[in-house]
Each structure stands twice: as C-alpha cells, then as structure tokens.
Write a protein that holds these residues in place. Structure first.
Motif, PDB file in Angstrom:
ATOM      1  N   GLU A 163      -3.537   9.918  -1.757  1.00  0.00           N
ATOM      2  CA  GLU A 163      -2.099  10.121  -1.994  1.00  0.00           C
ATOM      3  C   GLU A 163      -1.305   9.473  -0.876  1.00  0.00           C
ATOM      4  O   GLU A 163      -1.588   9.688   0.311  1.00  0.00           O
ATOM      5  CB  GLU A 163      -1.753  11.618  -1.937  1.00  0.00           C
ATOM      6  N   GLU A 164      -0.283   8.715  -1.240  1.00  0.00           N
ATOM      7  CA  GLU A 164       0.602   8.106  -0.257  1.00  0.00           C
ATOM      8  C   GLU A 164       1.679   9.109   0.126  1.00  0.00           C
ATOM      9  O   GLU A 164       2.118   9.885  -0.719  1.00  0.00           O
ATOM     10  CB  GLU A 164       1.233   6.861  -0.884  1.00  0.00           C
TER      11      GLU A 164
ATOM     12  N   SER B 155       0.748   0.717  10.604  1.00  0.00           N
ATOM     13  CA  SER B 155       0.727   1.298   9.252  1.00  0.00           C
ATOM     14  C   SER B 155      -0.366   0.685   8.388  1.00  0.00           C
ATOM     15  O   SER B 155      -0.238   0.591   7.172  1.00  0.00           O
ATOM     16  CB  SER B 155       2.093   1.076   8.573  1.00  0.00           C
TER      17      SER B 155
ATOM     18  N   THR C 167      -7.165  10.328   6.599  1.00  0.00           N
ATOM     19  CA  THR C 167      -5.797   9.813   6.543  1.00  0.00           C
ATOM     20  C   THR C 167      -5.752   8.448   7.227  1.00  0.00           C
ATOM     21  O   THR C 167      -6.400   8.254   8.272  1.00  0.00           O
ATOM     22  CB  THR C 167      -4.839  10.791   7.239  1.00  0.00           C
TER      23      THR C 167
ATOM     24  N   ALA D 203      -0.920   2.957   5.004  1.00  0.00           N
ATOM     25  CA  ALA D 203      -0.813   2.584   3.587  1.00  0.00           C
ATOM     26  C   ALA D 203      -0.534   1.095   3.386  1.00  0.00           C
ATOM     27  O   ALA D 203      -0.256   0.669   2.272  1.00  0.00           O
ATOM     28  CB  ALA D 203       0.275   3.422   2.926  1.00  0.00           C
ATOM     29  N   ASN D 204      -0.599   0.308   4.472  1.00  0.00           N
ATOM     30  CA  ASN D 204      -0.185  -1.105   4.405  1.00  0.00           C
ATOM     31  C   ASN D 204       1.255  -1.216   3.920  1.00  0.00           C
ATOM     32  O   ASN D 204       1.609  -2.108   3.133  1.00  0.00           O
ATOM     33  CB  ASN D 204      -1.136  -1.927   3.523  1.00  0.00           C
ATOM     34  N   LYS D 205       2.058  -0.289   4.368  1.00  0.00           N
ATOM     35  CA  LYS D 205       3.465  -0.221   3.997  1.00  0.00           C
ATOM     36  C   LYS D 205       4.114   0.509   5.173  1.00  0.00           C
ATOM     37  O   LYS D 205       3.643   1.600   5.554  1.00  0.00           O
ATOM     38  CB  LYS D 205       3.564   0.619   2.722  1.00  0.00           C
TER      39      LYS D 205
ATOM     40  N   HIS E   6       4.549   4.573   6.015  1.00  0.00           N
ATOM     41  CA  HIS E   6       3.807   5.318   4.993  1.00  0.00           C
ATOM     42  C   HIS E   6       2.330   5.395   5.360  1.00  0.00           C
ATOM     43  O   HIS E   6       1.779   4.439   5.925  1.00  0.00           O
ATOM     44  CB  HIS E   6       3.948   4.646   3.625  1.00  0.00           C
ATOM     45  N   HIS E   7       1.746   6.536   5.045  1.00  0.00           N
ATOM     46  CA  HIS E   7       0.300   6.688   5.219  1.00  0.00           C
ATOM     47  C   HIS E   7      -0.306   7.177   3.918  1.00  0.00           C
ATOM     48  O   HIS E   7       0.417   7.509   2.975  1.00  0.00           O
ATOM     49  CB  HIS E   7      -0.001   7.637   6.389  1.00  0.00           C
ATOM     50  N   ILE E   8      -1.650   7.211   3.916  1.00  0.00           N
ATOM     51  CA  ILE E   8      -2.361   7.695   2.733  1.00  0.00           C
ATOM     52  C   ILE E   8      -3.296   8.799   3.191  1.00  0.00           C
ATOM     53  O   ILE E   8      -3.971   8.650   4.215  1.00  0.00           O
ATOM     54  CB  ILE E   8      -3.212   6.570   2.092  1.00  0.00           C
ATOM     55  N   ARG E   9      -3.342   9.924   2.470  1.00  0.00           N
ATOM     56  CA  ARG E   9      -4.319  10.967   2.807  1.00  0.00           C
ATOM     57  C   ARG E   9      -5.260  11.182   1.644  1.00  0.00           C
ATOM     58  O   ARG E   9      -5.066  10.645   0.563  1.00  0.00           O
ATOM     59  CB  ARG E   9      -3.613  12.249   3.226  1.00  0.00           C
TER      60      ARG E   9
END
Ligand code: ATP
Ligand code: MG
Length: 599
Positions: free
Chosen positions: A256-257, A340, A391, A394-396, A399-402
């Motif tokens: 999930e971002e 990121s 975690t 997110a390459n954004k 923003h991160h991704i978990r």
C-alpha cells in the motif's frame, strides 16, 4: 657481526615530530633517521633503514628457502604484451605506472609478477615431471596508489617478497598453499609482528581462495572482524555475521502506498506516524556498474539499519567498475529523489527512462553510455530474504509503500551478501561468539590463483597420462615496508621505537657517557671490539655529546640493549638497559659479553 661508530655513521635524528607525519610509525621512522621522503609514497632508506630492511629480507629468504623456494630476480620494467595476454593491461586502472619506450611501444612498471613468472613457466616447463616449482624473489614494485600516505605503509614504490607456485593439479596447489601459510606464520613470528590470518577478498589479482595476514594497529586501513570464541577472522570486505531471526507479521495482500511528506531518510521514517522501525524498512541505493562488460544501473537493497559494503557489492556482481548514481540520474531513472526510492515496480519504472548516463571505466578511461532498456538490475542483501510487511520508498517524492513482501513484490535479480558487519554481532561460524571489529594493516597475502594466468597465457604441461593441462598456480606476497611499519606501530613508547630483536639495526649500543674521560673512552672502544668479535651487531656511541642527549637518541632509534659506560667503571661495572622494559642492571665489565650473547 657488524660494528659502527656513531661519530662516523649517518643517523640524522630529529628532536621534533615532523609536521606532516600522522601515524606513529611515520613520525618515528623519520625522527630515528631510518628513512627520508623523496616524494609522495617514495622514500629513501638511510643506513639504519637499509640494515633493518636487510634483516627482514634475510628472514624472508631463510623461510622461503626452507620450503624449497628458489630465488629469482625479475625485471621491474615490463612490455605491455604480457599484461595484455593476461587481460590485466585493461583490467587494472590507474594503479599501474605506464610508459612508452623510444619506439613508442607500451611498457609498464611491474606492480606484481604473475605475468612474468608465468611467461618463464610457459616457455620452460613442459611436463608434470618438472613440477612442482616454488619460485620467489625479493624485488621492487611500483603502484600509483591513489592515496599514498602513512609513511611506509602505502608506498608508490616498495619492496615485495613475492612467491609463485606451479603444480600439475589442485591437490598440489593445496599443498603449496599450506607450505606458504606455515612459512608466513614463521616469518611474521620471527619479525616480532602480532598477526592474524583472515579471509579476504581477492580483488584484482583474481583467484578463488585467499588469506590475508594482518597486524592489529590503529594505523591500519583494513577492518577485520574476528571472533574470540572460535577464531573466525575475516576482512570486513568479506566478513559475515549471523542475524537474529525476525518474525514479521503477515502484511496486506498487496503493498500500500501512503503519503510521507518531508520524509527523506530511514531515520525520518522511524519517527513518522505510521512509519516503521529501521529493521522493518528497506534501504535503496542506486549505482552504475559494468556487469559482464555491459554498463547497467543497479539498485541495491538492504535492511534499513544495514550499511552497504562497496567491495562486497562489486565482488558479488563481478563488477569491474561502479559508481553511485548522481541525484539527477536517480530522478531520471526512477522518478524520485534519493530519499523516496524502492524496489517495488522499479524495473518497469526505470525502463521508461530515456536519457541515460555515462560511466567512465576506471581501467581504460573509456566513457560508457548507459541506456536503460532493461531497467535496473536489482541486487538484494541476504538479510532481506523472507522478510514481509516491510516499508520502503515508492519512487515518488513524499510517498512510501508499506506491506512489502520482498520476494513477492520485488523482482530481485540476485541475492548477495552486501552488508557491512559491526562489532557485537553474532559470529557466523560458532554458536556463542560475538564479533569484534578492529583496525589492522595487511602485511601479507596468499592466493590460490588456480589456472587464471596459465589459461589466459597458455602455460600448460603434459600429465602422466599425456593430457595437456594448464598449470595450477598460487601467488604469495609480503611487503618489506609493511613489516617495518607494523613492527614500529606495535612496538614503541613515548621515547621512541623498540625494535624486535630479530630486525633491529643493531643488537646493542655501547654508550660512553663522557668521551673526554680517557678511561671511559678506552673501555668503550675495547668493549665495542669484544662485542663485535663475539658476533654481535654493535653501535658505539662515541660522539662528543652530553650523556642525556646520547640516552635520548639511543631510546629513539630503539636498539634492544644499551650498555652504559660511566662512573661505575671504577668498580669494574657497566649498566645494561633493556630498551623494552626500561629495566637496568649493573653487570661486571668482564661478564657483559657473555651475558649479551645469552640474550
Ligand atoms: P592493499 O589492500 O593494502 O592495497 P594489496 O592487496 O594491494 O594490499 P597485494 O597485491 O596482495 O596487496 O600485495 C602483497 C603485499 O604487498 C601486501 O600484503 C603488502 O604487504 C604489500 N603492499 C601492497 N601494496 C603496498 C603499498 N602500496 N605499499 C607498501 N606495501 C604494499
Ligand atoms: Mg593494493
């Protein structure tokens, strides 16, 4: 048996520490009049230094001869051809001094002698019956080190004892390797070096198995991880440790971002609401590297609290060249800033990038254009294997991704040990030990080369059944100046050097406190003669100096024993001082020669 009068001998001692000398051995070798610098990484041996080096070389010879070594002396100036044949003319970069002869032919100054020794073997050895051979030399080497420093520790021209073994098969090499290893242990022990044997990365020399001999010293540039419980020891370029097992909770079915404004570092995310502890994060680093001759962007992934070791990174990928990507290149490649980044969908994202980057090949200076049609090559540290609910970026931006399951969500191309080990981590070999990481200086290095050079250069022999096989080789090196530096780094006090007896320039110094006193002078002269005749190396301090000055100088240059001829001579007594313990005792003049011969 060697005698010298200080009044006629060139020992330019210095009272003060030279300004530009940092490590202890550098300061003391200059102050004691052992060496003088000519230029960065280039030193002259003065008479004391020449004596010390000769003693080291004599030990090297004796121990090489003892295992059947045959002494050669090869040229330092080499034609490029032999290095081209082995492939090292290109594989080695700026460390090699290169020049042209008057006809314009490429030449180099030898950094080591695998190529030249292999040339001899190739031309002369035809049959297994001529093997094994153990060849060595004590000879000068040239290396244009990027950071020549620390006195004699990292030189641009230095003396090496290099040995090479030639066998018909692996078993022969294993045997030769053990012989060398034992000889090395005797050499360092005899030279008074406190050493360890550690597993090492083989670097540019190639080959499979290699052991480094290192001396523990804060002046050293190598880091060694060792276990006091089982004796495991490895250079951190290769060392591993056992990580405590982590049980991750099962995460969501898909990552999930989530927004993380302002979060740029692992540390930032640990305190961010909804973030994660460092051990539950994935660190993402972008490099450019040549993999199998092809320049590629590489994404290296590690646990958030772990540090990448670049030598492990390069070794595991077989990368000949690499460099970290610049911020603008990272943005072009993955669409975000360095704070990121992440491995999820990184391959697809990076395939969209169009601009490319450049990598200057260190070995050749060639500029390679990197395009991204295959996207990033993803190499992940073994510490991430099996981890879930992690975690990462997110390459954004912001923003991160978990909920990242590493094996499910990231297209890992290669798993490798990339992580730097730290003090206090569990030993990888035994159940109970912990690792200590300490600084050390490499003093020797032994390699099982195998057939790297014999295959590339065509050095073959016929076996007993008439088959033609490449000769199986080993190579083994010890730096004379490293032994000298290590001996000083490990043996000194506030007053100066304390040479190990085996490599001290003199066994004993005879100090006459007052040369104007006829009786003292005569006694000094006689003792000097007697000691020399008894086979000792003797320095007579016959200078017209105050006793205090003479004592200070004697301490500084570090001769193991000092005999002082002073007031007590009237009672037929002289003073014997042990440089190391600083203990002195009165000894009858008549007994002193016998006593010194004992110790
Ligand atoms: P390092 O990692 O310290 O650069 P190396 O792995 O390049 O050493 P080898 O090629 O194995 O060294 O050389 C054999 C030995 O020669 C080393 O163990 C060391 O004792 C000595 N040596 C190597 N480079 C230097 C140098 N620049 N100055 C002095 N001695 C050196
Ligand atoms: Mg080197």
């Amino acid at each position: 048996m060697f005698g010298m009068r200080w009044s006629k001998y060139f020992i330019p001692t210095l009272r003060e520490d030279p300004a530009d000398a940092e490590v202890v051995s550098h300061k003391l070798l200059l102050r004691a009049g052992v060496v003088r610098q000519l230029s960065a990484g280039i030193y002259s041996y003065l008479p004391l230094g020449q004596r010390i080096a000769s003693k080291v070389m004599q030990i090297l010879r004796e121990e090489m001869n003892r295992i059947g070594g045959q002494e050669f002396y090869l040229p330092a100036l080499h034609p490029a051809e032999v290095w081209q044949e082995s492939g090292r003319w290109n594989a080695i970069g700026d460390d090699m001094f290169r020049l042209k002869d008057r006809k314009g032919a490429d030449m180099c100054l030898g950094m080591t002698h695998e190529e030249v020794f292999t040339t001899i073997a190739r031309n002369e050895i035809r049959s297994y019956k001529q093997l094994p051979q153990v060849w060595y030399q004590i000879q000068i080497k040239f290396r244009d080190e990027p950071r020549p420093k620390s006195g004699l520790m990292r030189l641009r021209t230095f003396i090496m004892k290099d040995a090479y073994t030639f066998d018909v098969d692996r078993a022969g090499l294993d045997h030769a390797f053990i012989d060398q290893r034992e000889a090395y242990k005797r050499i360092f022990t005899r030279c008074g070096i406190d050493f360890s044997i550690v597993e090492a990365s083989s670097g540019a020399m190639g080959g499979s198995e290699s052991s480094e001999f290192v001396g523990k010293t804060d002046a050293g540039e190598d880091l060694i991880a060792s276990c006091s419980n089982c004796g495991y020891a490895a250079n951190v370029e290769k060392a591993t440790s056992r990580l405590p097992k982590i049980e991750d909770e099962a995460g969501p079915d898909a990552p999930e971002e989530f927004p993380t404004p302002g979060v740029r570092t692992i540390e930032d995310l640990t305190t961010f609401p909804g973030g994660a502890a460092a051990i539950r994060q994935i660190k993402s680093l972008v490099y450019f590297a040549t993999l199998n001759g092809e320049p590629r962007p590489v994404l290296a992934l590690l646990r958030g609290d772990h540090q990448l070791h670049e030598v492990k990174f390069a070794d595991s990928l077989g990368a000949t060249d690499f460099r970290p990507a610049h911020p603008e290149e990272i943005r072009e490649l993955l669409g975000a800033g360095a704070g990121s980044l992440g491995g999820v969908r990184a391959k697809e994202t990076s395939k969209q990038a169009t601009t490319g980057a450049k990598l200057t090949e260190a070995a050749t200076g060639r500029v390679l254009n990197i395009k991204y049609p295959k996207g990033v090559f993803i190499v992940a540290d073994l510490g991430l294997k099996g981890r879930r609910n992690m975690t990462t970026g997110a390459n954004k931006d912001d923003h991160h991704i978990r909920g990242v399951d590493v094996e499910r969500d990231i297209e890992v191309d290669q798993w490798a040990d990339l992580r730097t080990v730290n003090s206090g981590e569990a030993c990888p070999r035994c159940d109970t030990g912990t690792l200590e990481v300490y600084k050390a200086m490499e003093v020797g290095h032994i390699f099982k080369l195998g057939t790297k050079y014999s295959e590339s250069m065509g050095a073959t022999v016929l076996t007993a059944d008439g088959k033609e096989v490449p000769i199986v080789m080993g190579s083994y090196g010890i730096g004379v100046e490293r032994i000298i530096s290590a001996a000083v780094e490990q043996n000194y006090d506030d007053d100066g050097i304390i040479w190990p007896k085996s490599i001290a320039p003199f066994d004993v110094i005879v100090t006459v406190t007052n040369m104007k006193d006829e009786k003292l002078r005569e006694a000094g002269e006689k003792l000097y003669e007697d000691l020399t005749r008894a086979g000792l190396d003797v320095l007579l301090d016959d200078r017209d100096e105050r006793a205090g000055v003479k004592f200070k100088d004697a301490d500084l240059i570090g001769i193991p024993f000092r005999i002082t001829i002073g007031k007590k001579l009237g009672d037929g007594v002289v003073e014997l001082l042990d440089r190391k313990t600083k203990k002195s005792e009165d000894v009858k003049l008549d007994d002193i020669v016998g006593k010194l011969k004992e110790i």
